[in-house]
Design an enzyme around this catalytic site. Structure first.
Site, PDB file in Angstrom:
ATOM      1  N   ARG A 294      16.180 -57.368  18.229  1.00  0.00           N
ATOM      2  CA  ARG A 294      16.503 -56.532  17.073  1.00  0.00           C
ATOM      3  C   ARG A 294      15.249 -56.153  16.288  1.00  0.00           C
ATOM      4  O   ARG A 294      15.102 -55.004  15.863  1.00  0.00           O
ATOM      5  CB  ARG A 294      17.526 -57.247  16.185  1.00  0.00           C
ATOM      6  CG  ARG A 294      18.923 -57.187  16.749  1.00  0.00           C
ATOM      7  CD  ARG A 294      19.930 -58.045  16.021  1.00  0.00           C
ATOM      8  NE  ARG A 294      21.271 -57.792  16.543  1.00  0.00           N
ATOM      9  CZ  ARG A 294      22.351 -58.475  16.229  1.00  0.00           C
ATOM     10  NH1 ARG A 294      22.263 -59.480  15.360  1.00  0.00           N
ATOM     11  NH2 ARG A 294      23.526 -58.171  16.758  1.00  0.00           N
ATOM     12  N   TYR A 426      21.902 -49.751  20.348  1.00  0.00           N
ATOM     13  CA  TYR A 426      21.858 -51.013  21.083  1.00  0.00           C
ATOM     14  C   TYR A 426      21.296 -52.168  20.264  1.00  0.00           C
ATOM     15  O   TYR A 426      20.736 -51.975  19.209  1.00  0.00           O
ATOM     16  CB  TYR A 426      21.187 -50.879  22.444  1.00  0.00           C
ATOM     17  CG  TYR A 426      19.763 -50.425  22.565  1.00  0.00           C
ATOM     18  CD1 TYR A 426      19.368 -49.775  23.737  1.00  0.00           C
ATOM     19  CD2 TYR A 426      18.786 -50.661  21.604  1.00  0.00           C
ATOM     20  CE1 TYR A 426      18.052 -49.374  23.923  1.00  0.00           C
ATOM     21  CE2 TYR A 426      17.487 -50.265  21.782  1.00  0.00           C
ATOM     22  CZ  TYR A 426      17.122 -49.623  22.948  1.00  0.00           C
ATOM     23  OH  TYR A 426      15.819 -49.240  23.118  1.00  0.00           O
ATOM     24  N   GLU A 427      21.546 -53.375  20.798  1.00  0.00           N
ATOM     25  CA  GLU A 427      21.309 -54.646  20.090  1.00  0.00           C
ATOM     26  C   GLU A 427      22.151 -54.759  18.821  1.00  0.00           C
ATOM     27  O   GLU A 427      21.764 -55.400  17.853  1.00  0.00           O
ATOM     28  CB  GLU A 427      19.823 -54.822  19.754  1.00  0.00           C
ATOM     29  CG  GLU A 427      18.891 -54.729  20.939  1.00  0.00           C
ATOM     30  CD  GLU A 427      19.279 -55.657  22.087  1.00  0.00           C
ATOM     31  OE1 GLU A 427      19.909 -56.693  21.821  1.00  0.00           O
ATOM     32  OE2 GLU A 427      18.974 -55.338  23.235  1.00  0.00           O
ATOM     33  N   GLY A 428      23.310 -54.126  18.840  1.00  0.00           N
ATOM     34  CA  GLY A 428      24.193 -54.111  17.673  1.00  0.00           C
ATOM     35  C   GLY A 428      23.962 -52.834  16.896  1.00  0.00           C
ATOM     36  O   GLY A 428      22.852 -52.581  16.424  1.00  0.00           O
TER      37      GLY A 428
END
Length: 566
Positions: A294, A426-428
């Site tokens: 992140r 992506y990655e949340g």
């Protein structure tokens, strides 16, 4: 495509804005002397400018492709990755016991920023490797560490993360992949994963997949998930390669951007895997990798924003259009000057937040202090969301600076926008980052946030004598943020979530004003002029954003689905 890695910008940040000396003053990172730091930044910039930046267009115009089950990468990517690996850049912050340099994560973040600006598609590979290395260092058995870490750190092998399935995106707990014990300490992994970045390549000896799957006795949801190391080729105990594992790349996604980075659908058919961390403890282990990623993804957004800015500036300095004074180029027009100044100011703000986040991570590592851990956790969703938002917005503004030519692919301006767009997902997604900020990161009733606000207000108070016109707005903005935070932590989760995105953005706006203020205090006149643009034109947005926060959820939830359809 013009690109010059901003090594001098990082030197200024480390020396005058984020207090890197506190990191090098610890026993853990005492070897990261100023001379070493400068050498690292200089050599990384040289690699970016001379080796990686020339590959940027290759990745877009000659995408990775799947041929007879083999992924063929873009021209020059194999040589580019080899240069990254040979330089030791993958293992900058990795444990020296396994071949890493043991350097501060702050320096890794700076280098990743520069590499992202040079060639984002290729940089994504070492970023995934770094996240896997950290996950293994924290959670794997000694046997797995001894076998995998030296190869990952050297770049002989590379790593991926496998979370998402067709029915399980943000809801990871809905995954269906299964893991069955083989009776010899290994497990048979069966299932399908999608959106796997750099799932395969033609330049590393092996690809090591960290895969989430559920054991037979695993309960439903995230609490029943375990994590497994599932290599493409099963290594022997001495590290040599053995038989091919039962897994394959089904297809490569046809994407909006990042064409040089192969994103795959992966199928595991009884593939042999080894447990990483405890049974049913997969999410904790995977979150180590995700949190690393992140910060890294936020940095990708910032690096791309830097490249888009440089590209737009070069065009504006050459393009003659309309009646303009001075050079006669479009940079003389007030609105073009506004766009360029905004781009530059946003990049500085986002970069400062990300580097400060890295500082907090390093201090947490070096001291184990709970306050540093809390600050690192607080800043991570802000770094990711704001860094990638700035990437998307700056790339879009770069197209606008180019005018009609920005919409023409040959100029390269559109590639930045297409490549960086996925980073907000992506990655949340950034919405999930904001929800994490107002929920999990506020479980302390805002203590970590208030501690950071105390620091900002103290610095602004001290700066009033030298820069009153800049310090006063920063102090007042921070006080408004404090009041909104006090209101927020007293609300139910639904009301927090309704205002989560504007709250994160407002927090980032205040942080950006703080770091611009420090730059104005310690830099030359150009720093003060740029800080003025940010503090006078962009910081005021915090007020409208926080007004949204205080509305809670009632008006949003009052909108029925019929209203949306009507």
């Amino acid at each position: 495509m013009p690109y010059a890695a901003p090594a001098s910008e990082f030197r200024f940040l480390l020396d005058h804005v984020v207090n890197f000396d506190q990191v090098t003053g610890t026993d853990t990172f005492g070897d990261a002397t100023p001379d070493m730091r400068d050498a690292i930044l200089t050599e990384a910039a040289k690699l970016c400018d001379e080796v990686l930046a020339p590959l940027q267009r290759n990745g877009d115009e000659h995408p990775a492709r799947l041929e007879n089950g083999i992924v063929r990468t873009s021209p020059g990517f194999a040589e580019g990755f080899k240069a990254i690996a040979d330089g030791g850049w993958i293992g900058m912050s990795a444990d020296p016991a396994y071949g890493g340099m043991g350097l501060p994560f702050t320096l890794t973040t700076a280098v990743n920023d520069m590499m992202s600006g040079a060639c984002l598609s290729l940089q994504l590979n070492p970023l995934m490797c770094q996240g896997q290395i950290e996950a293994l260092e924290h959670h794997a058995s000694d046997a797995i560490k001894d076998l995998y870490l030296p190869k990952l750190i050297s770049g002989q092998w590379c790593g991926t993360m496998n979370l998402t399935e067709p029915q399980a995106g943000s809801d990871v707990g809905a995954l269906r992949s299964k893991a069955t014990p083989n009776g010899d300490g290994s497990y048979a992994i069966t299932g399908q994963k999608i959106y796997i970045s750099w799932a395969d390549n033609d330049f590393t000896e092996n690809v090591c997949h960290l895969v989430l799957a559920r054991l037979p006795d695993g309960v439903e949801g995230t609490k029943g998930i375990s994590l497994f190391m599932v290599p493409k080729i099963i290594p022997n105990e001495d590290g040599t390669l053995g038989e091919r594992n039962s897994l394959r790349v089904v297809s490569l996604e046809h994407k909006m951007g990042l064409h040089g980075s192969p994103t795959a659908v992966m199928e595991y058919d009884g593939a042999r895997g080894w447990l990483v961390g405890p049974e049913h403890g997969g999410m904790a282990a995977m979150f180590t990798m995700m949190n690393n990623a992140r910060v890294g993804v936020g940095t990708q957004g910032i690096g791309t924003a830097e490249a888009a800015y440089q590209h737009a500036l070069a065009y504006a300095m050459e393009r003659k259009q309309g009646r303009a004074g001075g050079s006669g180029t479009i940079v003389e027009h007030a609105d073009v000057r506004r766009m360029l100044a905004t781009m530059k100011a946003e990049v500085f703000a986002a970069r400062s937040i990300a580097i400060s986040n890295a500082i907090a991570i390093d201090m947490s590592t070096a001291t184990g202090d709970a306050a540093w851990k809390a600050r690192a956790a607080l800043l991570t969703p802000i770094s990711k969301a704001f860094g990638t938002d700035v990437g998307v917005e700056t790339a879009a503004t770069g197209i606008q600076v180019h005018g009609g030519m920005g919409f023409i692919e040959e100029t390269g301006a559109a590639q930045f926008a297409r490549d960086v767009r996925v980073t907000t997902i992506y990655e949340g997604t950034n919405g999930i980052q904001a929800m994490d900020l107002v929920a999990r990161k506020m479980m302390d009733n805002g203590e970590a946030a208030f501690a950071l606000m105390d620091e900002i207000e103290a610095a602004a108070e001290a700066a009033k004598e030298k820069c009153p016109d800049l310090a006063e707005p920063v102090w007042h903005a921070c006080e408004t943020l404090r009041e909104a935070t006090e209101w927020l932590v007293a609300q139910e989760l639904t009301d927090r979530f309704a205002g989560a995105v504007p709250y994160l953005r407002a927090f980032a706006r205040v942080l950006g004003g703080y770091y611009h203020l420090l730059a104005a205090l310690h830099g030359d006149d150009s720093r003060e002029r740029l800080a003025t643009v940010y503090i006078k034109r962009m910081l005021p947005e915090h007020s409208a954003l926080l007004a949204q926060v205080r509305e809670g959820a009632s008006d949003l939830m009052a909108i029925s689905t019929d209203d949306l359809v009507a």
